[in-house]
Design a protein around this motif. Structure first.
Motif, PDB file in Angstrom:
ATOM      1  N   ALA A 190      22.919  30.403  -8.234  1.00  0.00           N
ATOM      2  CA  ALA A 190      23.074  31.279  -9.395  1.00  0.00           C
ATOM      3  C   ALA A 190      22.165  30.824 -10.524  1.00  0.00           C
ATOM      4  CB  ALA A 190      24.527  31.282  -9.868  1.00  0.00           C
ATOM      5  N   SER A 191      21.781  31.789 -11.351  1.00  0.00           N
ATOM      6  CA  SER A 191      21.017  31.488 -12.548  1.00  0.00           C
ATOM      7  C   SER A 191      21.332  32.531 -13.608  1.00  0.00           C
ATOM      8  CB  SER A 191      19.516  31.496 -12.262  1.00  0.00           C
ATOM      9  OG  SER A 191      18.789  31.271 -13.460  1.00  0.00           O
ATOM     10  N   PRO A 192      21.486  32.095 -14.861  1.00  0.00           N
ATOM     11  CA  PRO A 192      21.691  33.068 -15.928  1.00  0.00           C
ATOM     12  C   PRO A 192      20.423  33.850 -16.249  1.00  0.00           C
ATOM     13  CG  PRO A 192      21.540  30.860 -16.843  1.00  0.00           C
ATOM     14  CD  PRO A 192      21.530  30.721 -15.346  1.00  0.00           C
ATOM     15  N   ARG A 193      19.311  33.468 -15.635  1.00  0.00           N
ATOM     16  CA  ARG A 193      18.037  34.167 -15.833  1.00  0.00           C
ATOM     17  C   ARG A 193      17.668  34.900 -14.552  1.00  0.00           C
ATOM     18  NH1 ARG A 193      14.353  29.741 -18.965  1.00  0.00           N
ATOM     19  NH2 ARG A 193      15.830  29.346 -20.645  1.00  0.00           N
ATOM     20  N   GLY A 194      17.818  36.203 -14.574  1.00  0.00           N
ATOM     21  CA  GLY A 194      17.475  37.017 -13.418  1.00  0.00           C
ATOM     22  C   GLY A 194      16.478  38.083 -13.797  1.00  0.00           C
ATOM     23  N   GLY A 195      16.194  38.950 -12.850  1.00  0.00           N
ATOM     24  CA  GLY A 195      15.295  40.058 -13.098  1.00  0.00           C
ATOM     25  C   GLY A 195      13.842  39.740 -12.848  1.00  0.00           C
ATOM     26  N   THR A 196      13.553  38.503 -12.558  1.00  0.00           N
ATOM     27  CA  THR A 196      12.188  38.084 -12.250  1.00  0.00           C
ATOM     28  C   THR A 196      12.248  37.197 -11.013  1.00  0.00           C
ATOM     29  OG1 THR A 196      10.188  37.081 -13.178  1.00  0.00           O
ATOM     30  CG2 THR A 196      12.276  36.056 -13.770  1.00  0.00           C
ATOM     31  N   SER A 197      11.125  36.758 -10.554  1.00  0.00           N
ATOM     32  CA  SER A 197      11.062  35.933  -9.356  1.00  0.00           C
ATOM     33  C   SER A 197      11.834  34.627  -9.560  1.00  0.00           C
ATOM     34  CB  SER A 197       9.598  35.639  -9.027  1.00  0.00           C
ATOM     35  OG  SER A 197       9.514  34.607  -8.085  1.00  0.00           O
ATOM     36  N   ILE A 198      12.795  34.375  -8.712  1.00  0.00           N
ATOM     37  CA  ILE A 198      13.580  33.146  -8.817  1.00  0.00           C
ATOM     38  C   ILE A 198      12.701  31.926  -8.575  1.00  0.00           C
ATOM     39  CG2 ILE A 198      14.395  33.097  -6.429  1.00  0.00           C
ATOM     40  CD1 ILE A 198      16.485  32.272  -9.586  1.00  0.00           C
ATOM     41  N   GLU A 199      11.657  32.096  -7.779  1.00  0.00           N
ATOM     42  CA  GLU A 199      10.733  30.987  -7.540  1.00  0.00           C
ATOM     43  C   GLU A 199      10.020  30.599  -8.839  1.00  0.00           C
ATOM     44  OE1 GLU A 199      10.734  33.844  -5.754  1.00  0.00           O
ATOM     45  OE2 GLU A 199      11.398  33.196  -3.769  1.00  0.00           O
TER      46      GLU A 199
ATOM     47  N   ALA B 182      10.381  27.012 -10.875  1.00  0.00           N
ATOM     48  CA  ALA B 182       9.211  26.198 -11.209  1.00  0.00           C
ATOM     49  C   ALA B 182       9.163  25.870 -12.700  1.00  0.00           C
ATOM     50  CB  ALA B 182       7.937  26.915 -10.789  1.00  0.00           C
ATOM     51  N   SER B 183       9.498  26.866 -13.542  1.00  0.00           N
ATOM     52  CA  SER B 183       9.372  26.659 -14.991  1.00  0.00           C
ATOM     53  C   SER B 183      10.623  26.084 -15.637  1.00  0.00           C
ATOM     54  CB  SER B 183       8.988  27.965 -15.683  1.00  0.00           C
ATOM     55  OG  SER B 183      10.008  28.929 -15.517  1.00  0.00           O
ATOM     56  N   ASN B 184      11.800  26.422 -15.121  1.00  0.00           N
ATOM     57  CA  ASN B 184      13.067  25.972 -15.702  1.00  0.00           C
ATOM     58  C   ASN B 184      14.080  25.618 -14.617  1.00  0.00           C
ATOM     59  OD1 ASN B 184      11.986  28.350 -17.646  1.00  0.00           O
ATOM     60  ND2 ASN B 184      12.890  26.692 -18.844  1.00  0.00           N
ATOM     61  N   PRO B 185      13.853  24.546 -13.861  1.00  0.00           N
ATOM     62  CA  PRO B 185      14.773  24.228 -12.761  1.00  0.00           C
ATOM     63  C   PRO B 185      16.200  23.932 -13.229  1.00  0.00           C
ATOM     64  CG  PRO B 185      13.223  22.428 -13.134  1.00  0.00           C
ATOM     65  CD  PRO B 185      12.768  23.577 -13.980  1.00  0.00           C
ATOM     66  N   GLU B 186      16.373  23.591 -14.494  1.00  0.00           N
ATOM     67  CA  GLU B 186      17.709  23.267 -15.004  1.00  0.00           C
ATOM     68  C   GLU B 186      18.624  24.492 -15.093  1.00  0.00           C
ATOM     69  OE1 GLU B 186      15.247  24.396 -18.558  1.00  0.00           O
ATOM     70  OE2 GLU B 186      14.883  23.162 -16.787  1.00  0.00           O
ATOM     71  N   VAL B 187      18.072  25.704 -14.961  1.00  0.00           N
ATOM     72  CA  VAL B 187      18.906  26.903 -15.013  1.00  0.00           C
ATOM     73  C   VAL B 187      19.179  27.483 -13.626  1.00  0.00           C
ATOM     74  CG1 VAL B 187      18.220  27.493 -17.371  1.00  0.00           C
ATOM     75  CG2 VAL B 187      16.992  28.504 -15.440  1.00  0.00           C
ATOM     76  N   ILE B 188      18.906  26.698 -12.586  1.00  0.00           N
ATOM     77  CA  ILE B 188      19.247  27.078 -11.211  1.00  0.00           C
ATOM     78  C   ILE B 188      20.419  26.203 -10.784  1.00  0.00           C
ATOM     79  CG2 ILE B 188      18.453  27.293  -8.826  1.00  0.00           C
ATOM     80  CD1 ILE B 188      16.831  29.054 -10.655  1.00  0.00           C
ATOM     81  N   PHE B 189      21.515  26.841 -10.410  1.00  0.00           N
ATOM     82  CA  PHE B 189      22.735  26.124 -10.023  1.00  0.00           C
ATOM     83  C   PHE B 189      23.049  26.416  -8.557  1.00  0.00           C
ATOM     84  CE2 PHE B 189      22.897  27.117 -14.517  1.00  0.00           C
ATOM     85  CZ  PHE B 189      23.152  25.881 -15.074  1.00  0.00           C
TER      86      PHE B 189
END
Length: 157
Positions: free
Chosen positions: A49-58, A62-69
């Motif tokens: 899960a990530s609170p940042r969606g709508g764009t490529s999860i990859e 790469a840019s903000n790994p701390e928001v990938i759970f």
């Protein structure tokens, strides 16, 4: 768009577009990312899960790994309520709120579909929270285990 080659990151050589689906316009309070996939490392389902969606999860990873759970799920135990609560919190949904509760229900339903349909991946991107508090999968990708074709004739028809 119909009859044209659709080129994406997932299909860099292009796929011929035969259908276009239309739906009502969605007003979103926020866009999130949610997926469940079969993970080789944990040898079982992995909820991401990530609170940042709508764009490529990859790109987000790469840019903000701390928001990938991530949460591994034991196939013998199934998805636990506490896991869903943690992930709903990680999505930035307010605990005890309508959206939070709906996200928990979605995760449980997602897991049930994953197991009952022999999925290898279910991905919602974006997963949207509406101003009314609904949780809506605006776009989804589902992959199935090819080895389960004999158990899933309606899926592989």
């Amino acid at each position: 768009m119909l009859g044209q080659e659709l080129v994406t990151k997932q299909a860099p050589s292009g796929i011929l577009c035969h259908k276009v689906f239309l739906m009502e316009r969605m007003y979103m309070r926020r866009e999130m990312y949610l997926s469940l996939l079969m993970d080789r490392g944990s040898q079982g389902p992995l909820l991401i899960a990530s609170p940042r969606g709508g764009t490529s999860i990859e790109d987000i990873a790469a840019s903000n790994p701390e928001v990938i759970f991530t949460e591994p799920i034991d196939l013998m135990e199934g998805i636990e309520h506490d896991t869903c609560v943690r992930m709903a919190n990680n999505l930035g949904l307010e605990e005890g709120g309508v959206s939070h509760d709906k996200a928990i229900t979605l995760m449980k339903n997602m897991y049930n579909m994953f197991v009952s349909c022999d999925c290898t991946q279910i991905e919602f991107n974006p997963l949207a929270e509406t101003p009314e508090g609904d949780i809506v999968a605006c776009d989804a990708k589902v992959n199935f285990d090819d080895n389960a074709e004999y158990r899933q004739p309606s899926i592989f028809a």
